[in-house]
Design a protein around this motif. Structure first.
Motif: not given
Length: 292
Positions: A19-23, A47-53, A97-108
């Motif tokens: 998880v990263g900030n705006e910078d 892991f991501f649930k800890k920062f869901e807000q 399905q566990e979050f109400n935010i947009p996702f981007y999906f691509t290759t590593d």
């Protein structure tokens, strides 16, 4: 409200969540082995649930092959991977399905390519290869990923066999193709030839020249197909300090002056983002892009 961006680098060996900030500074990062889909996805969600807000978007860069066609019924799936238990897994759907935010999906490797382009001033055309347990590549032209109905699979292009492999009857370790780049130049190919793990092979072993021969062919393919400004080689095999020089020398011999390229010290390089962080940085930027 604090805006945070999520990154998942879903690899065949390990998952790296950050998880990263705006910078795009890393606030927290964790990695864990790629076990069964149920176990690994559960750890990812936790892991991501800890920062869901504060999370505004998450980008996933996954090992493949994956389905990135938005109109496909299997969009977001890992498809015909040789990774046991992971074929036809709805990676994106089970996490999103566990979050109400947009996702981007691509290759590593697309994520890594995006991150590398970000830190290289004036570069909007770049190809990134990872040479590790597997081989993949992401290509960017004029700031956009290369791909149509799906992502590129540059790791499975066929390459000319090195005389050493012809002599020893070695056609690679890929379960799908005999004679493809991944089968001949990935980390497991080193152990298959020598019986020794790559990191334990002496730097003066002739097997490194065999590897350089195939990696240089990858650079030639990238040059002739995409004409990028930079080709970046990451992954464990390229962590060997002597490899870049070997690839430069072999590339020069094989290309034989056919098309002009920049100075090889600036053209065929290793990652500029420290600590294998290219994919994480790229994902933060892609998560921000999808959340705007």
């Amino acid at each position: 409200m604090t805006k945070l961006y999520g990154s998942l680098e879903a690899g065949g060996t390990k998952f790296i969540c950050a998880v990263g900030n705006e910078d795009f500074e890393v606030i927290e990062k964790v990695q864990f082995p790629t076990n069964t889909p149920a176990e690994t996805i559960e750890e990812t969600v936790a892991f991501f649930k800890k920062f869901e807000q504060d999370l505004t978007g998450i980008a996933i860069g996954s090992f493949g092959p994956i389905d990135i066609d938005l109109d496909s019924p299997t969009y977001g799936y890992i498809t015909s991977t040789p990774k046991p238990n992971w074929s036809n897994v709805d990676l994106l759907g089970q996490i999103a399905q566990e979050f109400n935010i947009p996702f981007y999906f691509t290759t590593d490797v697309n994520s890594s390519a995006f991150g590398e382009a970000m830190v290289r001033e004036g570069v909007d055309s770049l190809v990134y290869y990872t040479i590790g347990t597997g081989i993949g590549a992401g290509a960017i032209q004029r700031g956009e990923f290369v791909g149509g109905t799906g992502h590129t699979e540059a790791g499975h292009t066929y390459v000319a066999l090195h005389p050493y492999d012809i002599e020893h009857g070695f056609t690679g370790v890929c379960p799908f193709h005999k004679g493809c780049l991944e089968g001949l130049a990935s980390g497991p190919s080193l152990e298959a030839r020598t019986g020794i793990r790559g990191e334990l092979i002496e730097a003066d072993s002739e097997v490194w020249d065999v590897q350089a021969y195939y990696i240089a062919q990858a650079a030639i393919q990238a040059t002739l197909l995409y004409r990028p400004q930079v080709i970046v080689f990451g992954g464990g095999v390229m962590a060997q300090e002597h490899m870049v020089k070997r690839v430069h020398e072999t590339f020069e011999t094989l290309m034989n002056g056919y098309v002009p390229v920049p100075d090889l010290a600036d053209y065929i390089v290793t990652p500029a983002v420290a600590e294998n962080g290219s994919a994480t940085l790229g994902n933060f930027a892609l998560a921000k892009q999808i959340s705007q």
